[in-house]
Scaffold this active site. Structure first.
Site, mmCIF file in Angstrom:
data_model
loop_
_atom_site.group_PDB
_atom_site.id
_atom_site.type_symbol
_atom_site.label_atom_id
_atom_site.label_comp_id
_atom_site.label_asym_id
_atom_site.label_seq_id
_atom_site.Cartn_x
_atom_site.Cartn_y
_atom_site.Cartn_z
ATOM 1 N N ASP A 1 -21.304 14.062 95.787
ATOM 2 C CA ASP A 1 -22.465 13.810 96.652
ATOM 3 C C ASP A 1 -22.427 14.705 97.886
ATOM 4 O O ASP A 1 -21.360 15.091 98.359
ATOM 5 C CB ASP A 1 -22.487 12.323 97.049
ATOM 6 C CG ASP A 1 -23.847 11.892 97.571
ATOM 7 O OD1 ASP A 1 -24.846 12.603 97.314
ATOM 8 O OD2 ASP A 1 -23.912 10.851 98.241
ATOM 9 N N GLY A 2 -23.611 15.003 98.409
ATOM 10 C CA GLY A 2 -23.727 15.745 99.663
ATOM 11 C C GLY A 2 -24.286 17.154 99.532
ATOM 12 O O GLY A 2 -24.322 17.896 100.519
ATOM 13 N N ARG B 1 -32.840 22.370 99.190
ATOM 14 C CA ARG B 1 -31.843 21.489 98.575
ATOM 15 C C ARG B 1 -31.197 22.098 97.335
ATOM 16 O O ARG B 1 -29.999 21.920 97.098
ATOM 17 C CB ARG B 1 -32.488 20.139 98.189
ATOM 18 C CG ARG B 1 -32.886 19.294 99.392
ATOM 19 C CD ARG B 1 -33.529 17.979 98.923
ATOM 20 N NE ARG B 1 -32.632 17.217 98.083
ATOM 21 C CZ ARG B 1 -31.697 16.366 98.538
ATOM 22 N NH1 ARG B 1 -31.552 16.159 99.833
ATOM 23 N NH2 ARG B 1 -30.921 15.731 97.695
ATOM 24 N N HIS C 1 -27.340 22.386 95.495
ATOM 25 C CA HIS C 1 -26.940 22.058 94.118
ATOM 26 C C HIS C 1 -26.252 23.254 93.461
ATOM 27 O O HIS C 1 -25.285 23.084 92.718
ATOM 28 C CB HIS C 1 -28.144 21.604 93.302
ATOM 29 C CG HIS C 1 -28.770 20.328 93.794
ATOM 30 N ND1 HIS C 1 -28.014 19.220 94.102
ATOM 31 C CD2 HIS C 1 -30.060 19.992 94.049
ATOM 32 C CE1 HIS C 1 -28.826 18.251 94.521
ATOM 33 N NE2 HIS C 1 -30.063 18.699 94.505
ATOM 34 N N SER D 1 -27.803 10.685 88.080
ATOM 35 C CA SER D 1 -27.791 9.258 87.763
ATOM 36 C C SER D 1 -29.120 8.846 87.133
ATOM 37 O O SER D 1 -30.127 9.560 87.261
ATOM 38 C CB SER D 1 -27.530 8.429 89.019
ATOM 39 O OG SER D 1 -28.696 8.359 89.821
ATOM 40 N N TRP E 1 -34.083 10.169 88.767
ATOM 41 C CA TRP E 1 -35.459 10.519 88.368
ATOM 42 C C TRP E 1 -36.437 10.175 89.471
ATOM 43 O O TRP E 1 -37.576 10.642 89.461
ATOM 44 C CB TRP E 1 -35.862 9.755 87.100
ATOM 45 C CG TRP E 1 -35.053 10.078 85.886
ATOM 46 C CD1 TRP E 1 -34.098 9.283 85.308
ATOM 47 C CD2 TRP E 1 -35.106 11.261 85.079
ATOM 48 N NE1 TRP E 1 -33.561 9.906 84.206
ATOM 49 C CE2 TRP E 1 -34.163 11.122 84.032
ATOM 50 C CE3 TRP E 1 -35.873 12.443 85.131
ATOM 51 C CZ2 TRP E 1 -33.953 12.101 83.062
ATOM 52 C CZ3 TRP E 1 -35.661 13.415 84.160
ATOM 53 C CH2 TRP E 1 -34.717 13.240 83.142
ATOM 54 N N ARG F 1 -36.357 11.112 92.407
ATOM 55 C CA ARG F 1 -36.478 12.225 93.370
ATOM 56 C C ARG F 1 -37.792 12.984 93.133
ATOM 57 O O ARG F 1 -38.415 12.829 92.086
ATOM 58 C CB ARG F 1 -35.285 13.155 93.210
ATOM 59 C CG ARG F 1 -34.013 12.447 93.621
ATOM 60 C CD ARG F 1 -32.857 13.396 93.728
ATOM 61 N NE ARG F 1 -31.707 12.637 94.206
ATOM 62 C CZ ARG F 1 -30.636 13.179 94.760
ATOM 63 N NH1 ARG F 1 -30.558 14.492 94.891
ATOM 64 N NH2 ARG F 1 -29.646 12.423 95.178
ATOM 65 N N LEU G 1 -7.894 20.017 79.163
ATOM 66 C CA LEU G 1 -8.649 19.046 79.969
ATOM 67 C C LEU G 1 -9.924 18.614 79.240
ATOM 68 O O LEU G 1 -10.634 19.451 78.680
ATOM 69 C CB LEU G 1 -9.028 19.708 81.301
ATOM 70 C CG LEU G 1 -9.998 18.932 82.203
ATOM 71 C CD1 LEU G 1 -9.282 17.754 82.854
ATOM 72 C CD2 LEU G 1 -10.576 19.859 83.278
ATOM 73 N N ARG H 1 -15.435 9.920 96.001
ATOM 74 C CA ARG H 1 -16.821 10.195 96.339
ATOM 75 C C ARG H 1 -16.859 11.063 97.574
ATOM 76 O O ARG H 1 -16.354 10.672 98.633
ATOM 77 C CB ARG H 1 -17.620 8.914 96.577
ATOM 78 C CG ARG H 1 -19.099 9.221 96.890
ATOM 79 C CD ARG H 1 -19.987 8.019 96.969
ATOM 80 N NE ARG H 1 -21.381 8.452 97.125
ATOM 81 C CZ ARG H 1 -22.437 7.848 96.607
ATOM 82 N NH1 ARG H 1 -22.277 6.762 95.908
ATOM 83 N NH2 ARG H 1 -23.664 8.304 96.797
ATOM 84 N N SER I 1 -23.029 3.464 93.526
ATOM 85 C CA SER I 1 -24.291 4.029 93.027
ATOM 86 C C SER I 1 -24.426 3.968 91.500
ATOM 87 O O SER I 1 -24.834 4.955 90.869
ATOM 88 C CB SER I 1 -24.482 5.463 93.542
ATOM 89 O OG SER I 1 -24.539 5.493 94.946
HETATM 90 C C1 IPE Z 1 -25.076 9.504 93.143
HETATM 91 O O1 IPE Z 1 -25.550 10.170 94.274
HETATM 92 C C2 IPE Z 1 -25.389 10.289 91.908
HETATM 93 C C3 IPE Z 1 -24.813 11.632 91.809
HETATM 94 C C4 IPE Z 1 -24.011 12.217 92.640
HETATM 95 C C5 IPE Z 1 -25.203 12.345 90.630
HETATM 96 P P1 IPE Z 1 -26.919 9.761 94.988
HETATM 97 O O2 IPE Z 1 -27.071 10.664 96.149
HETATM 98 O O3 IPE Z 1 -28.026 9.747 93.999
HETATM 99 O O4 IPE Z 1 -26.620 8.259 95.436
HETATM 100 P P2 IPE Z 1 -27.381 7.314 96.472
HETATM 101 O O5 IPE Z 1 -28.835 7.307 96.096
HETATM 102 O O6 IPE Z 1 -27.176 7.900 97.837
HETATM 103 O O7 IPE Z 1 -26.708 5.999 96.328
HETATM 104 C C1 IPE Z 2 -25.569 14.978 94.791
HETATM 105 O O1 IPE Z 2 -26.028 15.526 95.989
HETATM 106 C C2 IPE Z 2 -26.153 15.669 93.584
HETATM 107 C C3 IPE Z 2 -27.144 14.872 92.835
HETATM 108 C C4 IPE Z 2 -27.426 13.620 93.023
HETATM 109 C C5 IPE Z 2 -27.867 15.575 91.779
HETATM 110 P P1 IPE Z 2 -27.329 14.968 96.696
HETATM 111 O O2 IPE Z 2 -28.511 15.750 96.223
HETATM 112 O O3 IPE Z 2 -27.435 13.513 96.520
HETATM 113 O O4 IPE Z 2 -27.023 15.326 98.207
HETATM 114 P P2 IPE Z 2 -27.442 14.482 99.493
HETATM 115 O O5 IPE Z 2 -26.885 13.106 99.307
HETATM 116 O O6 IPE Z 2 -28.933 14.483 99.558
HETATM 117 O O7 IPE Z 2 -26.798 15.221 100.618
HETATM 118 MG MG MG Z 3 -26.811 11.945 97.634
#
Ligand code: IPE
Ligand code: IPE
Ligand code: MG
Length: 256
Positions: free
Chosen positions: A14-15, A27, A31, A59, A63, A65, A125, A182, A190
Site C-alpha cells: 500500500d501507498g 497515481r 503504481h 482487492s 473496483w 476506484r 520461490l 503492510r 482490508s
Molecule cells: C489494499 O489496499 C489492497 C491492495 C494493496 C491491493 P487499499 O488501499 O485498497 O486498502 P484500503 O481501501 O485503504 O483499506
Molecule cells: C496500493 O496503493 C495499490 C493498489 C491498491 C492497487 P494505493 O493505490 O492504495 O496507494 P494509496 O493508499 O492511495 O497511497
Molecule cells: Mg491504499
C-alpha cells in the site's frame, strides 16, 4: 521455519498513490514504481530461500476506484506479467494468481494463464499474486463447494471440520503465512487473507510501497525473528519444546 526465517510472507503493498502524490505525479506513476519494487522484494525472498511470497495487487473492493485508474492498473498488470515472466522463469520462480479472474479483461486473463503455465514446474520461490481477491470471497467460495458436496449427498454437514473448509481455500497447498507486512501506514487487513492470517505475525510500517526496499524488508524479518509464537500455549511450554511451534502437528495447534 528454517533459520528462524518465515517460510511464507504475505504483503499488502500500500501507498503507491501517496508516493506519487508527494512527487506531484499521477497515481499510475506510483503504481509503476510499485511494480519496480516488487522485482526487488522478489529477488530478496529468492536470495533468502523464503518459500512463498503472497502479494496483494488488487482487492475485490478496488473496483470502486475511478474507472481510469482501474483500467490503467489492468494494463500495467498485463504489461508487468509479459515483461517479467521470462526473468521469473530463469530464476526458478513459480507464479500463481489467486482471486476471481473471470472479471478481468480477456487480455489479462490470457497473460495470467501464460505466466502460470510457463513457470508451473519451477521449484524455487512461489510468488502468489492476489488479484481481484478478497478474504470474504475466498471463504464464501470454499463454503459453496462444501455445500455442493452436501447437496450431492457425499458430505454430512455434521462432519464438516475447519480442515475441510481450509482445503477448499486459495493457498491450501501453501504453509500459512508466518509474517504479514503492510506498507503505507494503515493498520488494517482490508479483506486480505482473513482465514489464513489467524496466527500470522503482523508488521505495519509507514514506509510507502515504492520505498519499501530490501533494507525495510530485512527490518521486518528481524522483528519477526524476535517474536515468540505461542499458538495458544504458554511461553514456558514453547521454551521447553525443541521443535519450533510452527512445526508441531496440527492437533496441538487448535483449529488450524
Ligand atoms: C489494499 O489496499 C489492497 C491492495 C494493496 C491491493 P487499499 O488501499 O485498497 O486498502 P484500503 O481501501 O485503504 O483499506
Ligand atoms: C496500493 O496503493 C495499490 C493498489 C491498491 C492497487 P494505493 O493505490 O492504495 O496507494 P494509496 O493508499 O492511495 O497511497
Ligand atoms: Mg491504499
Amino acid at each position: 521455519m528454517h533459520n528462524g526465517l518465515p517460510r511464507h510472507v504475505a504483503i499488502i503493498m500500500d501507498g503507491n498513490g501517496r508516493w506519487a502524490h508527494r512527487r506531484q505525479l499521477p497515481r499510475i506513476a506510483g503504481h509503476r514504481a510499485g511494480v519496480e519494487n516488487v522485482r526487488a522484494i522478489v529477488a530478496r525472498c529468492a536470495e533468502l530461500g523464503i518459500e512463498y511470497l503472497t502479494l496483494f495487487a488488487f482487492s475485490s473492493e478496488n473496483w470502486r476506484r475511478p474507472p481510469t485508474e482501474v483500467r490503467l492498473l489492468m494494463d500495467l498488470f498485463v504489461h508487468a506479467l509479459d515483461q517479467e515472466v521470462q526473468r521469473l522463469h530463469e530464476n526458478g520462480v513459480r507464479l500463481q494468481v489467486i482471486g476471481e479472474r473471470k472479471a478481468f479483461p480477456v487480455k489479462l486473463q490470457r497473460a495470467i494463464a501464460r505466466a502460470e503455465a510457463v513457470t508451473a514446474e519451477n521449484t524455487g520461490l512461489t510468488l502468489v499474486i492476489a488479484a481481484n481477491y478478497g478474504g470474504r470471497w475466498d471463504i464464501t467460495e470454499a463454503a459453496r463447494r462444501l455445500a455442493e458436496q452436501v447437496r450431492q449427498g457425499t458430505l454430512d454437514p455434521a462432519d464438516i471440520t475447519p480442515e475441510m473448509l481450509e482445503e477448499q481455500l486459495c493457498l491450501n497447498d501453501a504453509p500459512e503465512p508466518d509474517l504479514f507486512i503492510r506498507s503505507g501506514g494503515e493498520q488494517r487487513i482490508s479483506n486480505y487473507l482473513l482465514w489464513q492470517l489467524a496466527y500470522t505475525e503482523l508488521h505495519f510500517t509507514d514506509c510507502l510501497w515504492p520505498d519499501f526496499d530490501r533494507h525495510q524488508f530485512d527490518l521486518a524479518l528481524k522483528s519477526f525473528t524476535r517474536r515468540q509464537r505461542r499458538f495458544g500455549m504458554t511461553g514456558e511450554q514453547i521454551e521447553h519444546i525443541e521443535q519450533p511451534a510452527a512445526d508441531l502437528p496440527a492437533e496441538h495447534l487448535g483449529t488450524t
